[in-house]
Design a protein around this motif. Structure first.
Motif, PDB file in Angstrom:
ATOM      1  N   MET A   1       7.074 -23.343  -0.390  1.00  0.00           N
ATOM      2  CA  MET A   1       5.982 -24.709  -0.396  1.00  0.00           C
ATOM      3  C   MET A   1       5.849 -24.855  -2.043  1.00  0.00           C
ATOM      4  SD  MET A   1       2.399 -25.215   1.223  1.00  0.00           S
ATOM      5  CE  MET A   1       3.032 -24.892   2.944  1.00  0.00           C
ATOM      6  N   SER A   2       5.940 -26.498  -2.179  1.00  0.00           N
ATOM      7  CA  SER A   2       6.247 -26.621  -3.678  1.00  0.00           C
ATOM      8  C   SER A   2       4.714 -26.835  -4.090  1.00  0.00           C
ATOM      9  CB  SER A   2       6.926 -28.033  -3.511  1.00  0.00           C
ATOM     10  OG  SER A   2       6.277 -29.134  -3.313  1.00  0.00           O
ATOM     11  N   THR A   5       3.207 -30.059  -2.920  1.00  0.00           N
ATOM     12  CA  THR A   5       2.718 -30.081  -1.558  1.00  0.00           C
ATOM     13  C   THR A   5       1.304 -29.579  -1.383  1.00  0.00           C
ATOM     14  OG1 THR A   5       5.119 -29.997  -0.507  1.00  0.00           O
ATOM     15  CG2 THR A   5       3.149 -29.301   0.947  1.00  0.00           C
ATOM     16  N   ILE A   6       1.037 -28.352  -2.026  1.00  0.00           N
ATOM     17  CA  ILE A   6      -0.005 -27.768  -2.319  1.00  0.00           C
ATOM     18  C   ILE A   6      -1.150 -28.545  -2.767  1.00  0.00           C
ATOM     19  CG2 ILE A   6      -1.419 -25.695  -3.126  1.00  0.00           C
ATOM     20  CD1 ILE A   6       1.334 -24.046  -2.958  1.00  0.00           C
ATOM     21  N   TRP A   9      -2.243 -31.418  -0.512  1.00  0.00           N
ATOM     22  CA  TRP A   9      -3.184 -30.839   0.632  1.00  0.00           C
ATOM     23  C   TRP A   9      -4.413 -30.613   0.069  1.00  0.00           C
ATOM     24  CZ3 TRP A   9      -5.958 -26.329   1.411  1.00  0.00           C
ATOM     25  CH2 TRP A   9      -6.515 -26.159   2.643  1.00  0.00           C
ATOM     26  N   GLU A  51      -4.416 -22.646   6.562  1.00  0.00           N
ATOM     27  CA  GLU A  51      -3.384 -23.319   6.433  1.00  0.00           C
ATOM     28  C   GLU A  51      -2.115 -22.744   5.641  1.00  0.00           C
ATOM     29  OE1 GLU A  51      -1.005 -26.618   5.849  1.00  0.00           O
ATOM     30  OE2 GLU A  51      -2.908 -26.608   6.781  1.00  0.00           O
ATOM     31  N   PHE A  52      -2.569 -21.541   4.859  1.00  0.00           N
ATOM     32  CA  PHE A  52      -1.337 -20.968   3.991  1.00  0.00           C
ATOM     33  C   PHE A  52      -1.289 -19.422   4.744  1.00  0.00           C
ATOM     34  CE2 PHE A  52      -3.049 -24.174   1.430  1.00  0.00           C
ATOM     35  CZ  PHE A  52      -1.937 -24.954   0.967  1.00  0.00           C
ATOM     36  N   HIS A  75       0.067 -21.270  -5.143  1.00  0.00           N
ATOM     37  CA  HIS A  75       1.623 -21.412  -5.254  1.00  0.00           C
ATOM     38  C   HIS A  75       2.118 -19.748  -5.681  1.00  0.00           C
ATOM     39  CE1 HIS A  75       5.594 -22.017  -7.039  1.00  0.00           C
ATOM     40  NE2 HIS A  75       5.752 -22.640  -5.897  1.00  0.00           N
TER      41      HIS A  75
END
Length: 81
Positions: A1-2, A5-6, A9, A51-52, A75
């Motif tokens: 995940m970039s 993107t994080i 969100w 979410e993660f 990240h």
């Protein structure tokens, strides 16, 4: 995940809690200055876990006090799982 993107969100979640548009959330301003209080910070930590799929301390928003700081931390955590 970039990281982007994080970051996107996180800006959306913070915006939800402080009732602003995501574009209004400056990723370099401390979350407390944006209006995130301790109740919403705890809720955000739960959102992050959901979410993660990672465990974070309830103090994660205080330990990494900006969207960019939190993005970097997440990240690193998400990439290692």
């Amino acid at each position: 995940m970039s990281p982007d993107t994080i970051r996107m969100w996180l800006r959306e979640r913070v915006a939800f809690y402080v009732e602003r548009d995501p574009e209004e959330i400056d990723p370099d301003v401390e979350l407390v200055e944006i209006g995130l209080d301790s109740v919403f910070a705890m809720s955000l930590s739960g959102d992050i876990e959901d979410e993660f799929g990672v465990f974070v301390e309830p103090t994660v928003a205080w330990d990494h006090p900006t969207v960019n700081a939190l993005t970097g931390y997440l990240h690193d955590v998400v990439v290692t799982i």
